[in-house]
Design a protein around this motif. Structure first.
Motif, PDB file in Angstrom:
ATOM      1  N   GLU A  33      30.881  49.070  24.211  1.00  0.00           N
ATOM      2  CA  GLU A  33      29.798  49.883  24.762  1.00  0.00           C
ATOM      3  C   GLU A  33      30.088  50.308  26.199  1.00  0.00           C
ATOM      4  N   THR A  34      31.009  49.600  26.888  1.00  0.00           N
ATOM      5  CA  THR A  34      31.270  49.930  28.295  1.00  0.00           C
ATOM      6  C   THR A  34      32.397  50.950  28.421  1.00  0.00           C
ATOM      7  N   VAL A  35      33.624  50.525  28.099  1.00  0.00           N
ATOM      8  CA  VAL A  35      34.809  51.392  28.115  1.00  0.00           C
ATOM      9  C   VAL A  35      35.684  50.952  26.945  1.00  0.00           C
ATOM     10  N   GLY A  56      51.266  48.654  32.774  1.00  0.00           N
ATOM     11  CA  GLY A  56      51.993  48.717  34.033  1.00  0.00           C
ATOM     12  C   GLY A  56      51.256  47.992  35.139  1.00  0.00           C
ATOM     13  N   ARG A  57      50.603  46.902  34.776  1.00  0.00           N
ATOM     14  CA  ARG A  57      49.878  46.130  35.798  1.00  0.00           C
ATOM     15  C   ARG A  57      50.868  45.433  36.701  1.00  0.00           C
ATOM     16  N   PRO A  58      50.661  45.534  38.008  1.00  0.00           N
ATOM     17  CA  PRO A  58      51.608  44.937  38.935  1.00  0.00           C
ATOM     18  C   PRO A  58      51.673  43.424  38.830  1.00  0.00           C
ATOM     19  N   ALA A  65      38.117  37.466  27.629  1.00  0.00           N
ATOM     20  CA  ALA A  65      38.235  37.161  26.195  1.00  0.00           C
ATOM     21  C   ALA A  65      36.953  37.626  25.506  1.00  0.00           C
ATOM     22  N   HIS A  66      37.130  38.426  24.450  1.00  0.00           N
ATOM     23  CA  HIS A  66      35.992  39.012  23.740  1.00  0.00           C
ATOM     24  C   HIS A  66      35.724  38.261  22.441  1.00  0.00           C
ATOM     25  N   TYR A  67      34.437  38.056  22.151  1.00  0.00           N
ATOM     26  CA  TYR A  67      34.004  37.285  20.979  1.00  0.00           C
ATOM     27  C   TYR A  67      32.913  38.045  20.230  1.00  0.00           C
ATOM     28  N   PRO A 116      41.587  27.686  35.830  1.00  0.00           N
ATOM     29  CA  PRO A 116      40.820  26.704  35.055  1.00  0.00           C
ATOM     30  C   PRO A 116      39.563  27.311  34.442  1.00  0.00           C
ATOM     31  N   SER A 117      39.257  28.564  34.815  1.00  0.00           N
ATOM     32  CA  SER A 117      38.079  29.243  34.261  1.00  0.00           C
ATOM     33  C   SER A 117      38.508  30.317  33.272  1.00  0.00           C
ATOM     34  N   LEU A 118      37.553  30.777  32.479  1.00  0.00           N
ATOM     35  CA  LEU A 118      37.822  31.858  31.528  1.00  0.00           C
ATOM     36  C   LEU A 118      36.630  32.817  31.531  1.00  0.00           C
ATOM     37  N   VAL A 120      34.379  35.344  29.554  1.00  0.00           N
ATOM     38  CA  VAL A 120      34.050  35.590  28.144  1.00  0.00           C
ATOM     39  C   VAL A 120      32.944  36.639  28.051  1.00  0.00           C
ATOM     40  N   ARG A 121      33.021  37.421  26.960  1.00  0.00           N
ATOM     41  CA  ARG A 121      32.021  38.467  26.773  1.00  0.00           C
ATOM     42  C   ARG A 121      31.849  38.773  25.305  1.00  0.00           C
ATOM     43  N   VAL A 122      30.607  39.111  24.926  1.00  0.00           N
ATOM     44  CA  VAL A 122      30.267  39.524  23.567  1.00  0.00           C
ATOM     45  C   VAL A 122      29.804  40.973  23.644  1.00  0.00           C
ATOM     46  N   ALA A 141      41.110  41.747  26.439  1.00  0.00           N
ATOM     47  CA  ALA A 141      41.095  43.209  26.557  1.00  0.00           C
ATOM     48  C   ALA A 141      40.669  43.677  27.935  1.00  0.00           C
ATOM     49  N   PRO A 142      41.614  44.209  28.707  1.00  0.00           N
ATOM     50  CA  PRO A 142      41.238  44.953  29.907  1.00  0.00           C
ATOM     51  C   PRO A 142      40.938  46.392  29.491  1.00  0.00           C
ATOM     52  N   SER A 143      40.496  47.196  30.427  1.00  0.00           N
ATOM     53  CA  SER A 143      40.272  48.605  30.101  1.00  0.00           C
ATOM     54  C   SER A 143      41.600  49.237  29.679  1.00  0.00           C
ATOM     55  N   VAL A 179      30.508  52.355  32.274  1.00  0.00           N
ATOM     56  CA  VAL A 179      31.170  51.548  33.303  1.00  0.00           C
ATOM     57  C   VAL A 179      31.400  50.155  32.728  1.00  0.00           C
ATOM     58  N   GLU A 180      32.379  49.441  33.275  1.00  0.00           N
ATOM     59  CA  GLU A 180      32.743  48.138  32.742  1.00  0.00           C
ATOM     60  C   GLU A 180      31.600  47.127  32.900  1.00  0.00           C
ATOM     61  N   SER A 181      31.788  45.995  32.234  1.00  0.00           N
ATOM     62  CA  SER A 181      30.761  44.957  32.258  1.00  0.00           C
ATOM     63  C   SER A 181      30.581  44.374  33.661  1.00  0.00           C
ATOM     64  N   THR A 182      29.403  43.845  33.883  1.00  0.00           N
ATOM     65  CA  THR A 182      29.116  43.066  35.085  1.00  0.00           C
ATOM     66  C   THR A 182      29.825  41.724  34.932  1.00  0.00           C
ATOM     67  N   LEU A 194      30.905  38.965  40.716  1.00  0.00           N
ATOM     68  CA  LEU A 194      32.291  39.326  41.050  1.00  0.00           C
ATOM     69  C   LEU A 194      32.534  40.825  40.909  1.00  0.00           C
ATOM     70  N   ARG A 195      31.815  41.454  39.984  1.00  0.00           N
ATOM     71  CA  ARG A 195      31.983  42.898  39.797  1.00  0.00           C
ATOM     72  C   ARG A 195      30.667  43.466  39.297  1.00  0.00           C
ATOM     73  N   PRO A 196      30.072  44.436  40.019  1.00  0.00           N
ATOM     74  CA  PRO A 196      28.873  45.073  39.463  1.00  0.00           C
ATOM     75  C   PRO A 196      29.271  45.884  38.235  1.00  0.00           C
ATOM     76  N   SER A 217      37.901  41.832  44.655  1.00  0.00           N
ATOM     77  CA  SER A 217      38.045  43.144  44.047  1.00  0.00           C
ATOM     78  C   SER A 217      38.453  42.966  42.600  1.00  0.00           C
ATOM     79  N   ASP A 218      38.691  44.079  41.945  1.00  0.00           N
ATOM     80  CA  ASP A 218      38.972  44.056  40.519  1.00  0.00           C
ATOM     81  C   ASP A 218      40.210  43.232  40.191  1.00  0.00           C
ATOM     82  N   ASP A 219      41.149  43.142  41.123  1.00  0.00           N
ATOM     83  CA  ASP A 219      42.360  42.382  40.813  1.00  0.00           C
ATOM     84  C   ASP A 219      42.203  40.918  41.188  1.00  0.00           C
TER      85      ASP A 219
HETATM   86  O1  TXA Z   1      33.593  46.182  30.196  1.00  0.00           O
HETATM   87  C1  TXA Z   1      34.581  45.473  30.389  1.00  0.00           C
HETATM   88  O2  TXA Z   1      34.524  44.397  30.982  1.00  0.00           O
HETATM   89  C2  TXA Z   1      35.930  45.968  29.826  1.00  0.00           C
HETATM   90  C3  TXA Z   1      35.801  46.004  28.306  1.00  0.00           C
HETATM   91  C4  TXA Z   1      37.090  46.392  27.630  1.00  0.00           C
HETATM   92  O3  TXA Z   1      35.311  44.777  27.823  1.00  0.00           O
HETATM   93  N1  TXA Z   1      36.998  45.127  30.259  1.00  0.00           N
HETATM   94  C5  TXA Z   1      37.424  45.114  31.553  1.00  0.00           C
HETATM   95  O4  TXA Z   1      38.500  44.270  31.780  1.00  0.00           O
HETATM   96  O5  TXA Z   1      36.933  45.786  32.429  1.00  0.00           O
HETATM   97  P1  TXA Z   1      39.355  44.283  33.128  1.00  0.00           P
HETATM   98  O6  TXA Z   1      40.537  43.437  32.848  1.00  0.00           O
HETATM   99  O7  TXA Z   1      39.608  45.683  33.563  1.00  0.00           O
HETATM  100  O8  TXA Z   1      38.442  43.560  34.170  1.00  0.00           O
HETATM  101  C6  TXA Z   1      38.232  42.153  34.081  1.00  0.00           C
HETATM  102  C7  TXA Z   1      37.576  41.650  35.342  1.00  0.00           C
HETATM  103  C8  TXA Z   1      38.512  41.687  36.529  1.00  0.00           C
HETATM  104  O9  TXA Z   1      37.752  42.044  37.667  1.00  0.00           O
HETATM  105  C9  TXA Z   1      39.005  40.247  36.611  1.00  0.00           C
HETATM  106  O10 TXA Z   1      39.421  39.905  37.910  1.00  0.00           O
HETATM  107  C10 TXA Z   1      37.759  39.489  36.186  1.00  0.00           C
HETATM  108  O11 TXA Z   1      37.200  40.282  35.161  1.00  0.00           O
HETATM  109  N2  TXA Z   1      38.100  38.166  35.647  1.00  0.00           N
HETATM  110  C11 TXA Z   1      38.639  37.887  34.439  1.00  0.00           C
HETATM  111  N3  TXA Z   1      38.842  36.570  34.302  1.00  0.00           N
HETATM  112  C12 TXA Z   1      38.391  35.979  35.427  1.00  0.00           C
HETATM  113  C13 TXA Z   1      38.312  34.626  35.898  1.00  0.00           C
HETATM  114  N4  TXA Z   1      38.731  33.610  35.154  1.00  0.00           N
HETATM  115  N5  TXA Z   1      37.812  34.412  37.119  1.00  0.00           N
HETATM  116  C14 TXA Z   1      37.374  35.446  37.874  1.00  0.00           C
HETATM  117  N6  TXA Z   1      37.402  36.747  37.495  1.00  0.00           N
HETATM  118  C15 TXA Z   1      37.909  37.008  36.289  1.00  0.00           C
END
Ligand code: TXA
Ligand code: MG
Length: 334
Positions: A33-35, A56-58, A65-67, A116-118, A120-122, A141-143, A179-182, A194-196, A217-219
């Motif tokens: 529903e987001t991207v 090509g992620r640096p 992780a999606h469930y 040590p953290s993960l 997760v999103r549904v 799954a990243p974008s 826009v991506e998930s919160t 961590l991310r709006p 930031s996102d990275d």
């Molecule tokens: O809407 C979304 O979230 C999309 C769809 C495809 O589900 N996915 C997405 O993934 O935007 P990505 O990889 O572009 O962004 C993941 C975000 C990043 O900001 C990353 O740093 C953060 O989640 N993240 C993932 N695992 C983390 C963790 N263990 N601790 C802190 N931040 C984490």
């Protein structure tokens, strides 16, 4: 690396093919529903490494992780009362929870960047959940865009950026949220934003009280206040909070447009933030392309209020306008 990318229709056969590819360690982009996400079996380290190569992620940022449902997600992380009430309120939906990994979590270390953290999103997209149910394993799954480029909200966007680099894209229509998930960190005593994203901060605060706002930031790298990594970058420079438009500029409008622009894309003529979020990435893409062709030198963006989905929109616009790493200026999303 694959040489051709299969375009799979949203049919039983297409969905079955997508699940079979994912299940055998291949890379498949799918709609949420987001991207659109670029999926791989999260328990398969080799498959997950392929995501980073294709994008090509640096470096190896942690992935979500999606469930298919909360029970499946909470089998792999330690969910506290806050996590459970947020899941009840917002899942399936555009909220990602960062929680301590469970002892027997099968998600590959590389998917979580060794943390040590993960996360997760549904997702609430019916096709995404059907796919996740069919695979029976978490999907990282990243974008589904080349690193640093505008996130895809249609299958065509995915193919524009990743054709020949991934095994398949499963058609799932245009992403309704846009826009991506919160992303919410629940590993500490105080929940941290961590991310709006697609679930407004105000809605989360109504459920669990005030949030701390993380300076990341996102990275996921610690950085100085005010530093934003370049991301979601269009080819042309983006100028924020425009109150007037130059004769060489294209306008990204919100509400009644400023006069005098060579061309305009209006995120929402009525000033509706939900509509603006849904149109943000597609609008940036099409305006960028048209403006380049017309010889414009920049995109001017009108201010968007910071409430509701406006917080996520402004975050993405700020990243799109941030200084870019050397050598990436003027390159068009491919
Ligand atoms: O809407 C979304 O979230 C999309 C769809 C495809 O589900 N996915 C997405 O993934 O935007 P990505 O990889 O572009 O962004 C993941 C975000 C990043 O900001 C990353 O740093 C953060 O989640 N993240 C993932 N695992 C983390 C963790 N263990 N601790 C802190 N931040 C984490
Ligand atoms: Mg992304």
């Amino acid at each position: 690396m694959p040489i051709a990318t299969e375009y799979l229709l949203d049919t039983p056969a297409g969905r079955a093919r997508a699940a079979a590819l994912l299940g055998s360690g291949r890379l498949v982009a799918f709609a949420t529903e987001t991207v659109y996400g670029l999926g791989a079996d999260a328990t398969d380290a080799r498959a997950v490494a392929g995501i980073f190569a294709a994008k090509g992620r640096p470096r190896f940022n942690p992935l979500i992780a999606h469930y298919p449902d909360a029970a499946a997600a909470f089998a792999h992380v330690a969910a506290d009362a806050r996590a459970r009430s947020l899941a009840a309120a917002f899942w399936p939906g555009a909220l990602t929870l960062v929680l301590p990994r469970a002892a027997a979590c099968p998600v590959a270390e590389i998917a979580g960047a060794g943390l040590p953290s993960l996360a997760v999103r549904v997702p609430s997209h019916d096709g995404a959940r059907a796919l996740l149910r069919a695979i029976g394993r978490p999907v990282a799954a990243p974008s589904a865009n080349p690193s640093g480029r505008v996130s895809p909200t249609t299958a065509a966007h995915v193919l524009e950026g990743l054709y020949g680099r991934i095994d398949a894209v499963l058609e799932g229509g245009a992403c309704p949220v846009g826009v991506e998930s919160t992303v919410l960190d629940l590993t500490g005593a105080a929940p941290r934003l961590l991310r709006p994203g697609g679930i407004p901060r105000e809605a989360i605060e109504a459920a669990i009280g005030p949030l701390a706002i993380a300076n990341t930031s996102d990275d996921n790298a610690p950085r100085a206040p005010g530093m934003l990594s370049s991301h979601y970058a269009p080819s042309l420079p983006l100028r924020l909070d425009a109150r007037a438009v130059g004769s060489d500029e294209a306008l990204l409008a919100f509400g009644p447009p400023l006069p005098g622009a060579r061309m305009v894309f209006n995120l929402s003529p009525e000033g509706d933030l939900t509509e603006a979020a849904a149109r943000l990435f597609a609008g940036l893409r099409s305006l960028d392309r048209a403006a380049l062709q017309a010889g414009c030198t920049a995109i001017a963006a009108m201010a968007v209020p910071g409430r509701g989905l406006g917080l996520a929109i402004n975050d993405r616009l700020a990243r799109a306008a941030a200084p870019r790493p050397a050598g990436t200026e003027g390159t068009h999303p491919s």
